[in-house]
Design a protein around this motif. Structure first.
Motif, PDB file in Angstrom:
ATOM      1  N   ARG A   1       0.825  -1.205   0.000  1.00 21.31           N
ATOM      2  CA  ARG A   1       0.000   0.000   0.000  1.00 21.31           C
ATOM      3  C   ARG A   1       0.864   1.262   0.000  1.00 21.31           C
ATOM      4  NH1 ARG A   1      -4.462   2.086   4.495  1.00 21.31           N
ATOM      5  NH2 ARG A   1      -5.142   3.890   3.276  1.00 21.31           N
TER       6      ARG A   1
ATOM      7  N   ASP B   1      -2.959  -2.056  -5.733  1.00 20.41           N
ATOM      8  CA  ASP B   1      -2.536  -2.198  -4.342  1.00 20.41           C
ATOM      9  C   ASP B   1      -3.079  -1.090  -3.438  1.00 20.41           C
ATOM     10  OD1 ASP B   1      -1.093  -4.555  -4.733  1.00 20.41           O
ATOM     11  OD2 ASP B   1       0.690  -3.464  -5.386  1.00 20.41           O
ATOM     12  N   LEU B   2      -3.976  -0.270  -3.964  1.00 20.97           N
ATOM     13  CA  LEU B   2      -4.621   0.757  -3.151  1.00 20.97           C
ATOM     14  C   LEU B   2      -5.974   0.266  -2.660  1.00 20.97           C
ATOM     15  CD1 LEU B   2      -3.806   3.842  -5.400  1.00 20.97           C
ATOM     16  CD2 LEU B   2      -2.902   3.418  -3.100  1.00 20.97           C
TER      17      LEU B   2
END
Length: 504
Positions: free
Chosen positions: A145, A205-206
């Motif tokens: 993240r 990946d957010l």
């Protein structure tokens, strides 16, 4: 060592200077000193603080190592046909006056603040991307993240740089000070390719949403929206449309990411309605930092709010004073007359003072009309610190009506699914009870102006669509030169590889 250049090396000093507080949202920050990079990134908390530092240049109102910077909305609105520079006189914030009347040169204008702020952000993102994988104790999910956020931030800063300057160095690693000045400018195509790569790397990946305690952190929706906007600027119409469709969903409905147009247009901008359903990427400004004039270059409040209020407004209601910057142009007043968004966009201070027996001092280039969306209203006063310096208004940099209109434009340009383009355009109009219109480029451009007036988009829209020479002729805009800003003078001196932009 050359001391005046604005590309700051993170290999020498990690100027974090901020920490997050559990009592505030993620980006409501408190000064906390500086740290040598060699001694930093020793644990997950330090990695988080470094991540917050990478966001910081976007929300520091008077940052950028340039005392004339104040806030990006000031020069962007001054450059457009929405506003004049205004203020107390022709020499009040010379950088804003220079971009307002297109007398910019290498040493006069707002370019120093834009260059410094964005390259400071690039550097912090570069350092973060180099260091994160080596942080002891940082679990895999958090590492992914944080890395995605760093990629988004670097893309965001470079998108501003390439739009404003076109010809900028592409720096993807931290540099020693002596190496900073050896960096040549990259082609705009190479910069855009890197922006695309960073955003593509970031999206998956957010998180799709964040809790209230993390408001201001980037999400999948924000990264997707920015990528769609980048494609639009590159004239990659089909990619822009398909990417923005993921953000927008069914026109007028609730998207996969939970975005939905606010029912009442005026509610979008209220400090009491932060992170509303229309907000895709919002820059946090706190009014609770107790700032005084000794905190220059630290403000995370919204100083721009004070800047645009009517000068010396004298009355117990409505506005708590102001400095009279960015008065509205007659062109925008005329364009918005009769539009339901008018009273939420433009404050007719002349009429108000006559009706309420109050008074104010007209600003330089004043027209009697001022910005309403960010006005310093009595109802929003925070009772800590100096009132002028502690306004709590956030800035929604990307909102759903904007992405609707961008997708509609991309669809029309691509010549595909004009029915959806019509639905997107008219969903924006229906929100304010306006009748449907055909999805033509002229209608979309007009709607963007009326919907997004004074929000910092207009100048970029005029330049990218080729309308700037005509629309800004009354301000002295020079075609072939003023589509981009001059490179700051200090970046081209003493043997650097950076060359001045044409016409400057």
């Amino acid at each position: 060592m050359k001391k005046n250049h604005y590309i700051i090396s993170g290999a020498v000093l990690l100027a974090i200077g901020i920490t997050a507080s559990c009592k505030k949202s993620f980006l409501e920050l408190t000064p906390n000193g500086q740290f040598l990079e060699s001694n930093y990134y020793a644990n997950p908390q330090q990695a988080l603080t470094a991540l917050v530092a990478a966001y910081d240049p976007m929300v520091t109102e008077t940052g950028g190592l340039d005392n004339t910077y104040i806030d990006p909305l000031g020069p962007l609105n001054s450059a457009s046909d929405d506003c004049f520079a205004g203020g107390g006189g022709s020499s009040d914030i010379p950088a804003w006056q220079a971009i307002n009347n297109y007398t910019m040169g290498p040493s006069v204008g707002p370019q120093g603040g834009f260059w410094a702020t964005n390259f400071q952000g690039v550097n912090r993102a570069d350092v973060l991307l180099e260091k994160l994988a080596k942080v002891p104790g940082l679990d895999e999910a958090t590492l992914k993240r944080y890395t995605a956020e760093a990629h988004f931030l670097r893309a965001h800063y470079y998108f501003d740089l390439v739009r404003l300057f076109k010809n900028v160095p592409l720096i993807l690693t931290s540099l020693q000070v002596n190496d900073v000045y050896k960096q040549p400018q990259a082609t705009p195509e190479a910069v855009y390719a890197q922006i695309e790569a960073d955003l593509t790397a970031a999206v998956n990946d957010l998180p799709t949403t964040v809790p209230a305690s993390e408001n201001g952190r980037v999400t999948q929706g924000a990264a997707t929206a920015l990528l769609g906007k980048v494609y639009l600027y590159e004239k990659k119409w089909a990619q822009a449309a398909s990417t923005l469709e993921k953000v927008n969903g069914t026109p007028g409905g609730t998207s996969t990411y939970g975005y939905k147009l606010q029912t009442n247009f005026g509610d979008i901008f209220s400090p009491k309605n932060k992170f509303n359903s229309e907000s895709i990427f919002e820059l946090v400004h706190s009014g609770m930092q107790n700032y005084t004039w000794s905190n220059w270059n630290q403000f995370k409040s919204n100083v721009y709010v004070q800047m645009v209020g009517p000068r010396s407004f004298n009355g117990p209601i409505y506005y708590a004073g102001g400095y009279g910057f960015n008065p509205i142009t007659p062109q925008l007043v005329s364009a918005m007359k009769g539009d339901p968004r008018y009273p939420y966009t433009i404050a007719n201070i002349d009429s108000l003072t006559k009706a309420t027996k109050t008074s104010y001092n007209e600003s330089y280039q004043g027209t009697g009309y001022y910005i309403e969306k960010y006005a310093p209203k009595v109802a929003n006063i925070v009772t800590t610190g100096v009132t002028d310096l502690n306004w709590p208004n956030d800035y929604i940099e990307i909102r759903l009506a904007d992405t609707y209109l961008m997708e509609a434009e991309a669809l029309v340009q691509a010549g595909t699914n004009t029915g959806r383009a019509t639905d997107l355009l008219n969903a924006v109009r229906a929100r304010v009870k306006l009748a449907p219109v055909a999805a033509t480029l002229d209608n979309i451009y007009k709607e963007r102006r009326l919907e997004l007036a004074t929000e910092g988009h207009r100048w970029f829209d005029l330049v990218r669509t080729g309308q700037a020479p005509t629309a800004l002729a009354f301000k002295g805009f020079k075609a072939g030169t003023n589509e981009i800003l001059p490179i700051p003078l200090t970046e081209t001196l003493n043997g650097t590889q950076v060359k001045q932009n044409p016409g400057y």
